[in-house]
Design a protein around this motif. Structure first.
Motif, PDB file in Angstrom:
ATOM      1  N   CYS A 221       6.514  -1.063  -7.189  1.00 35.69           N
ATOM      2  CA  CYS A 221       7.803  -0.491  -7.902  1.00 35.69           C
ATOM      3  C   CYS A 221       8.860  -1.270  -7.998  1.00 35.69           C
ATOM      4  O   CYS A 221       9.175  -2.074  -7.499  1.00 35.69           O
ATOM      5  CB  CYS A 221       8.010   0.761  -6.782  1.00 35.69           C
ATOM      6  SG  CYS A 221       6.648   1.974  -6.420  1.00 35.69           S
TER       7      CYS A 221
ATOM      8  N   ILE B 272      -0.216   0.506 -10.742  1.00 37.98           N
ATOM      9  CA  ILE B 272      -0.980  -0.186  -9.805  1.00 37.98           C
ATOM     10  C   ILE B 272      -1.098  -1.531  -9.912  1.00 37.98           C
ATOM     11  O   ILE B 272      -1.050  -1.927 -11.214  1.00 37.98           O
ATOM     12  CB  ILE B 272      -2.308   0.453  -9.996  1.00 37.98           C
ATOM     13  CG1 ILE B 272      -2.341   2.034  -9.638  1.00 37.98           C
ATOM     14  CG2 ILE B 272      -3.520  -0.124  -9.380  1.00 37.98           C
ATOM     15  CD1 ILE B 272      -3.297   2.855 -10.336  1.00 37.98           C
TER      16      ILE B 272
ATOM     17  N   VAL C 179       1.041   8.477  -0.378  1.00 35.45           N
ATOM     18  CA  VAL C 179       1.583   9.321  -1.601  1.00 35.45           C
ATOM     19  C   VAL C 179       2.218  10.727  -0.896  1.00 35.45           C
ATOM     20  O   VAL C 179       1.489  11.134   0.203  1.00 35.45           O
ATOM     21  CB  VAL C 179       0.391   9.728  -2.248  1.00 35.45           C
ATOM     22  CG1 VAL C 179       0.709  11.144  -3.350  1.00 35.45           C
ATOM     23  CG2 VAL C 179      -0.209   8.551  -3.037  1.00 35.45           C
TER      24      VAL C 179
ATOM     25  N   LEU D 234       2.256   4.669 -13.024  1.00 38.50           N
ATOM     26  CA  LEU D 234       2.005   5.727 -12.802  1.00 38.50           C
ATOM     27  C   LEU D 234       2.655   6.875 -13.067  1.00 38.50           C
ATOM     28  O   LEU D 234       1.813   8.180 -13.348  1.00 38.50           O
ATOM     29  CB  LEU D 234       2.139   5.845 -11.211  1.00 38.50           C
ATOM     30  CG  LEU D 234       1.502   4.888 -10.178  1.00 38.50           C
ATOM     31  CD1 LEU D 234       1.851   4.764  -8.814  1.00 38.50           C
ATOM     32  CD2 LEU D 234      -0.189   5.062 -10.321  1.00 38.50           C
TER      33      LEU D 234
ATOM     34  N   VAL E 292       6.071   8.138  -3.889  1.00 34.96           N
ATOM     35  CA  VAL E 292       5.270   7.453  -3.220  1.00 34.96           C
ATOM     36  C   VAL E 292       6.295   6.518  -2.114  1.00 34.96           C
ATOM     37  O   VAL E 292       7.258   6.300  -2.475  1.00 34.96           O
ATOM     38  CB  VAL E 292       4.585   6.253  -3.903  1.00 34.96           C
ATOM     39  CG1 VAL E 292       3.413   7.085  -4.762  1.00 34.96           C
ATOM     40  CG2 VAL E 292       5.507   5.644  -4.599  1.00 34.96           C
TER      41      VAL E 292
ATOM     42  N   ASP F  39       0.740  -1.229   0.069  1.00 36.11           N
ATOM     43  CA  ASP F  39       0.115   0.087   0.211  1.00 36.11           C
ATOM     44  C   ASP F  39       0.856   1.301  -0.009  1.00 36.11           C
ATOM     45  O   ASP F  39       2.026   1.240   0.814  1.00 36.11           O
ATOM     46  CB  ASP F  39      -1.062  -0.110   1.208  1.00 36.11           C
ATOM     47  CG  ASP F  39      -2.080  -1.203   1.207  1.00 36.11           C
ATOM     48  OD1 ASP F  39      -2.214  -1.485   0.098  1.00 36.11           O
ATOM     49  OD2 ASP F  39      -2.508  -1.642   2.245  1.00 36.11           O
ATOM     50  N   ALA F  40       0.621   2.050  -0.823  1.00 33.58           N
ATOM     51  CA  ALA F  40       1.407   3.310  -1.018  1.00 33.58           C
ATOM     52  C   ALA F  40       0.914   4.519  -0.158  1.00 33.58           C
ATOM     53  O   ALA F  40      -0.307   4.758  -0.202  1.00 33.58           O
ATOM     54  CB  ALA F  40       1.430   3.931  -2.471  1.00 33.58           C
TER      55      ALA F  40
ATOM     56  N   ARG G 116      -5.585   1.165  -4.108  1.00 31.31           N
ATOM     57  CA  ARG G 116      -5.258  -0.006  -4.502  1.00 31.31           C
ATOM     58  C   ARG G 116      -3.710  -0.081  -4.214  1.00 31.31           C
ATOM     59  O   ARG G 116      -3.042   0.676  -3.936  1.00 31.31           O
ATOM     60  CB  ARG G 116      -5.195  -0.133  -6.028  1.00 31.31           C
ATOM     61  CG  ARG G 116      -6.893  -0.184  -6.479  1.00 31.31           C
ATOM     62  CD  ARG G 116      -7.048  -0.098  -7.769  1.00 31.31           C
ATOM     63  NE  ARG G 116      -6.855   1.270  -8.196  1.00 31.31           N
ATOM     64  CZ  ARG G 116      -7.086   1.512  -9.355  1.00 31.31           C
ATOM     65  NH1 ARG G 116      -7.344   0.650 -10.457  1.00 31.31           N
ATOM     66  NH2 ARG G 116      -6.760   2.894  -9.966  1.00 31.31           N
ATOM     67  N   SER G 117      -3.204  -1.484  -4.411  1.00 31.83           N
ATOM     68  CA  SER G 117      -1.717  -1.870  -4.116  1.00 31.83           C
ATOM     69  C   SER G 117      -0.838  -1.268  -5.199  1.00 31.83           C
ATOM     70  O   SER G 117      -1.348  -1.314  -6.356  1.00 31.83           O
ATOM     71  CB  SER G 117      -1.475  -3.455  -3.894  1.00 31.83           C
ATOM     72  OG  SER G 117      -2.036  -3.724  -2.779  1.00 31.83           O
ATOM     73  N   VAL G 118       0.341  -1.048  -4.718  1.00 28.58           N
ATOM     74  CA  VAL G 118       1.319  -0.353  -5.786  1.00 28.58           C
ATOM     75  C   VAL G 118       2.522  -1.474  -5.883  1.00 28.58           C
ATOM     76  O   VAL G 118       3.016  -1.512  -4.960  1.00 28.58           O
ATOM     77  CB  VAL G 118       1.479   1.076  -5.646  1.00 28.58           C
ATOM     78  CG1 VAL G 118       2.554   1.366  -6.518  1.00 28.58           C
ATOM     79  CG2 VAL G 118       0.425   2.006  -5.579  1.00 28.58           C
TER      80      VAL G 118
ATOM     81  N   CYS H 154       6.855   2.484 -11.170  1.00 30.21           N
ATOM     82  CA  CYS H 154       5.572   2.246 -10.326  1.00 30.21           C
ATOM     83  C   CYS H 154       4.426   2.062 -11.183  1.00 30.21           C
ATOM     84  O   CYS H 154       4.128   2.791 -12.110  1.00 30.21           O
ATOM     85  CB  CYS H 154       5.513   3.062  -9.360  1.00 30.21           C
ATOM     86  SG  CYS H 154       7.040   3.250  -8.227  1.00 30.21           S
TER      87      CYS H 154
ATOM     88  N   ILE I 149      -4.426   6.265  -7.516  1.00 25.16           N
ATOM     89  CA  ILE I 149      -4.251   5.017  -7.049  1.00 25.16           C
ATOM     90  C   ILE I 149      -5.564   4.298  -6.353  1.00 25.16           C
ATOM     91  O   ILE I 149      -5.803   3.216  -6.459  1.00 25.16           O
ATOM     92  CB  ILE I 149      -2.991   5.206  -5.779  1.00 25.16           C
ATOM     93  CG1 ILE I 149      -1.652   5.544  -6.642  1.00 25.16           C
ATOM     94  CG2 ILE I 149      -2.889   4.186  -5.190  1.00 25.16           C
ATOM     95  CD1 ILE I 149      -0.757   6.009  -5.551  1.00 25.16           C
TER      96      ILE I 149
END
Length: 250
Positions: free
Chosen positions: A81, A100, A25, A107, A31, A22-23, A77-79, A98, A74
């Motif tokens: 990288c 989603i 920001v 992104l 992020v 989970d990001a 949602r999970s990100v 990165c 986002i």
């Protein structure tokens, strides 16, 4: 061809160090995943404290707008990288490609397409120039107002080129004053003052920062920048003023 691009991206994500979580920001191109802070590779978004002018000729907090645009993109949602190594510009950051989870477009590309970030040439690559031109022509995001490139804001360059549909050279002085005010307003919760200073270049920095409790904090009435943490100030190239001797949390 699109299938091939997706396959190559998937292979790169499998063969390079990657982080998925989970990001958090931090701004329009930064992020945090766990204990790693990634700057989105290939783009440049307004700094959190950057100011622009909207389509109605009113000052706007475009740095916050860009951050909120990334938060909305986002959508909780999970990100994931792909770690590209240390950021050569922002101290303590990592560069990351990165996306989603489950999506193929990065992104970085999405932020440029939505008009909240600029294409930035990195490693000889100029991948999002077409996306930027389309967002500019369609007056998306920042492009419907007037702004300067984030790098010009970071350098406090009042001679910077004006960008956006609402820019008028005959109103340049007023626009620049709005984007580079003498006394910029403090962001909520961001109490660290930054001042661009030539003497900071001796140590490879662009300016000095002071936190509450520093002897000269109150007398610094015209800071150029406001930061939310010392980590953010250091990442932007600012060092703590030498007369700040109080103990702080790293």
């Amino acid at each position: 061809m699109r299938r091939l691009i997706v396959m190559v991206l998937g292979l790169a994500m499998m063969t390079s160090p990657a982080v998925a979580a989970d990001a958090v920001v931090k701004d329009g191109d930064t992020v945090q995943l766990g204990d790693k802070v990634f700057r989105l590779e290939g783009i440049d978004a307004p700094e959190l404290d950057q100011r622009c002018v909207n389509q109605f000729a009113d000052p706007s907090a475009c740095g916050i707008e860009a951050r909120d645009a990334l938060v909305k993109l986002i959508g909780g949602r999970s990100v994931a990288c792909r770690d590209l190594g240390p950021d050569p510009v922002f101290k303590g950051r990592r560069l990351g490609t990165c996306a989603i989870a489950g999506e193929t477009d990065s992104l970085s590309r999405r932020m440029v397409q939505d008009g909240f970030a600029l294409n930035a040439v990195t490693g000889g690559k100029d991948r999002f120039a077409g996306d930027e031109a389309k967002a500019r022509d369609e007056h998306k995001g920042l492009w419907q107002g007037c702004f300067v490139a984030p790098n010009d804001f970071r350098r406090w360059n009042r001679d910077a080129a004006l960008r956006g549909a609402a820019c008028r050279e005959d109103k340049r002085a007023a626009l620049i004053d709005a984007m580079f005010p003498d006394t910029p307003a403090m962001l909520p919760g961001c109490t660290i003052k930054g001042k661009i200073a030539r003497r900071a270049r001796i140590t490879g920095n662009v300016g000095l920062y002071q936190i509450r409790g520093c002897p000269s904090y109150a007398s610094l009435t015209k800071p150029n920048r406001w930061f939310c943490s010392e980590d953010d100030a250091r990442a932007a190239g600012f060092r703590k003023a030498y007369n700040c001797r109080i103990k702080t949390t790293p």
